[in-house]
Write a protein that holds these residues in place. Structure first.
Motif, mmCIF file in Angstrom:
data_model
loop_
_atom_site.group_PDB
_atom_site.id
_atom_site.type_symbol
_atom_site.label_atom_id
_atom_site.label_comp_id
_atom_site.label_asym_id
_atom_site.label_seq_id
_atom_site.Cartn_x
_atom_site.Cartn_y
_atom_site.Cartn_z
ATOM 1 N N VAL A 1 0.840 -1.206 0.000
ATOM 2 C CA VAL A 1 0.000 0.000 0.000
ATOM 3 C C VAL A 1 0.870 1.249 0.000
ATOM 4 O O VAL A 1 0.583 2.238 -0.687
ATOM 5 C CB VAL A 1 -0.950 -0.015 1.216
ATOM 6 N N PHE A 2 1.943 1.207 0.766
ATOM 7 C CA PHE A 2 2.845 2.363 0.780
ATOM 8 C C PHE A 2 3.521 2.539 -0.577
ATOM 9 O O PHE A 2 3.773 3.668 -1.003
ATOM 10 C CB PHE A 2 3.894 2.206 1.871
ATOM 11 N N VAL A 3 3.838 1.441 -1.254
ATOM 12 C CA VAL A 3 4.382 1.555 -2.611
ATOM 13 C C VAL A 3 3.374 2.244 -3.519
ATOM 14 O O VAL A 3 3.740 3.081 -4.360
ATOM 15 C CB VAL A 3 4.754 0.159 -3.157
ATOM 16 N N GLY A 4 2.099 1.941 -3.338
ATOM 17 C CA GLY A 4 1.068 2.641 -4.105
ATOM 18 C C GLY A 4 1.027 4.130 -3.798
ATOM 19 O O GLY A 4 0.799 4.954 -4.695
ATOM 20 N N VAL A 5 1.246 4.494 -2.540
ATOM 21 C CA VAL A 5 1.298 5.920 -2.173
ATOM 22 C C VAL A 5 2.455 6.606 -2.893
ATOM 23 O O VAL A 5 2.321 7.741 -3.396
ATOM 24 C CB VAL A 5 1.427 6.066 -0.646
ATOM 25 N N ILE A 6 3.601 5.938 -2.966
ATOM 26 C CA ILE A 6 4.749 6.511 -3.684
ATOM 27 C C ILE A 6 4.412 6.702 -5.167
ATOM 28 O O ILE A 6 4.729 7.739 -5.762
ATOM 29 C CB ILE A 6 5.986 5.611 -3.526
ATOM 30 N N VAL A 7 3.758 5.716 -5.766
ATOM 31 C CA VAL A 7 3.405 5.804 -7.189
ATOM 32 C C VAL A 7 2.469 6.988 -7.433
ATOM 33 O O VAL A 7 2.651 7.753 -8.393
ATOM 34 C CB VAL A 7 2.763 4.482 -7.656
ATOM 35 N N VAL A 8 1.464 7.152 -6.586
ATOM 36 C CA VAL A 8 0.529 8.273 -6.750
ATOM 37 C C VAL A 8 1.278 9.605 -6.633
ATOM 38 O O VAL A 8 1.057 10.540 -7.438
ATOM 39 C CB VAL A 8 -0.597 8.180 -5.706
ATOM 40 N N ALA A 9 2.154 9.730 -5.648
ATOM 41 C CA ALA A 9 2.915 10.977 -5.479
ATOM 42 C C ALA A 9 3.794 11.246 -6.700
ATOM 43 O O ALA A 9 3.917 12.408 -7.149
ATOM 44 C CB ALA A 9 3.766 10.894 -4.215
#
Length: 366
Positions: free
Chosen positions: A126-134
């Motif tokens: 999920v945190f990897v997804g946060v990085i991708v969105v940013a």
């Protein structure tokens, strides 16, 4: 009537002409009534704007009388106001104000921190997804400002797809996967731009390759921090040191800042603020390495904090350099009190590879 006889009496000859012409010229007079007629005096016209010297002298006398009355302490003229004495007291000091809405900035920062911490310690993916969105939002802000302010059309589609793939590859395959993906992203930018007219091709692809390295490639090191056994603690250390560095620079610079650090790039930054960033980050680094990182030591935290303070400051100055070249204050308006996503990533992006490298040297890759 000729000139020799004009105004001459009847019966006069030419011999008497000189004596007769000695009289002043004028209308014909009867000599017998000359003794009874007296000329009227010329009276100057005083009614209109053509006033003579006598009128001006009267005005001058009136002005002199008024001036004498003032000098002698007489009553002031009705239309004049007495002058107030000049105050010699220094003006009250102006209270320093922050350049942004501090309440909104704190609220947004706390909200983002909660999302990051929750995703970081619950599920790593999920945190990897946060990085991708940013990364994708940051690329959109950067390419949009380049197009608006400079007419540079860096292709967003290959950058966004390649940037997302870069972060995922760094998390799953490590540094080798990140390097391969960044090379493929640069190639995709070159090919994608070929579908448009050749005018401006070089500047567009150059900006695209720059954006690929600046945003997603540097962000990939955050995903690589997460791959270690104590990955969440490493990412938390990275975030804490960067935030504490920025906070120390702001607090000390706002209160004690007098000497400009780089006035041509960022007039608000001071040397005192840099010292505050270093001091705050070194203390936070010592605490994090001692209590969060497996096998870490406090002295390693001092070095880590110093490095993060320097890299965060350089990243902030680099972002300010880009914005000054573009003639803008913020990269976006998505985050109230902060600007855009890129305005928050400016110090995080260059600090990510520094923290990753030093942690690998100090305690290994995990």
């Amino acid at each position: 009537m000729n000139d020799s006889s004009w105004g001459a009496p009847q019966g006069a000859g030419h011999r008497g002409a000189p004596e007769m012409w000695a009289a002043p010229a004028g209308p014909v007079h009867d000599e017998r009534g000359a003794q009874q007629t007296r000329p009227m005096p010329i009276v100057p016209d005083m009614s209109d704007a053509g006033r003579d010297d006598a009128g001006r002298d009267a005005d001058d006398r009136e002005d002199r009388d008024r001036g004498a009355a003032r000098l002698s302490g007489g009553l002031p003229v009705r239309d004049e106001k007495p002058q107030e004495p000049m105050s010699t007291a220094p003006p009250p000091p102006q209270k320093k104000r922050a350049g942004r809405d501090l309440r909104a900035a704190i609220g947004v920062g706390v909200g983002l921190g909660a999302v990051i911490v929750a995703s970081l310690f619950v599920v790593k993916a999920v945190f990897v997804g946060v990085i991708v969105v940013a990364v994708v939002v940051g690329l959109w802000e950067l390419t949009s400002r380049l197009s608006e302010r400079k007419g540079i059309n860096a292709p967003l589609v290959p950058l966004a797809v390649g940037g997302a793939a870069m972060v995922v590859a760094g998390y799953t395959k490590g540094a080798e996967g990140a390097w391969v993906t960044v090379a493929l992203t640069a190639l995709a930018v070159l090919v994608w731009r070929m579908t448009q007219p050749p005018e401006g091709y070089l500047k567009d692809v150059t900006a695209g390759v720059f954006a690929a390295f600046y945003v997603p490639f540097l962000a990939t090191f955050v995903a690589m921090l997460l791959t270690a056994d104590d990955g969440p603690q490493r990412v938390l250390t990275f975030l804490l040191l960067t935030v504490v560095s920025d906070t120390g620079a702001y607090a000390v610079g706002w209160r004690f800042g007098k000497h400009k650090l780089a006035p041509r790039i960022s007039p608000g930054k001071t040397r005192e603020g840099l010292f505050g960033a270093v001091a705050f980050a070194m203390v936070a680094g010592a605490l994090c390495m001692q209590f969060l990182i497996d096998g870490g030591a406090w002295w390693q935290g001092l070095l880590l904090g110093l490095a993060v303070a320097v890299s965060a400051t350089l990243g902030d100055l680099g972002e300010s350099m880009i914005k000054r070249d573009l003639g803008i204050k913020d990269m976006g308006t998505l985050l109230p009190g902060h600007g855009g996503i890129m305005d928050r990533l400016d110090s995080l992006l260059p600090s990510a590879p520094v923290v990753w490298l030093l942690l690998v040297l100090f305690v290994g890759s995990g």
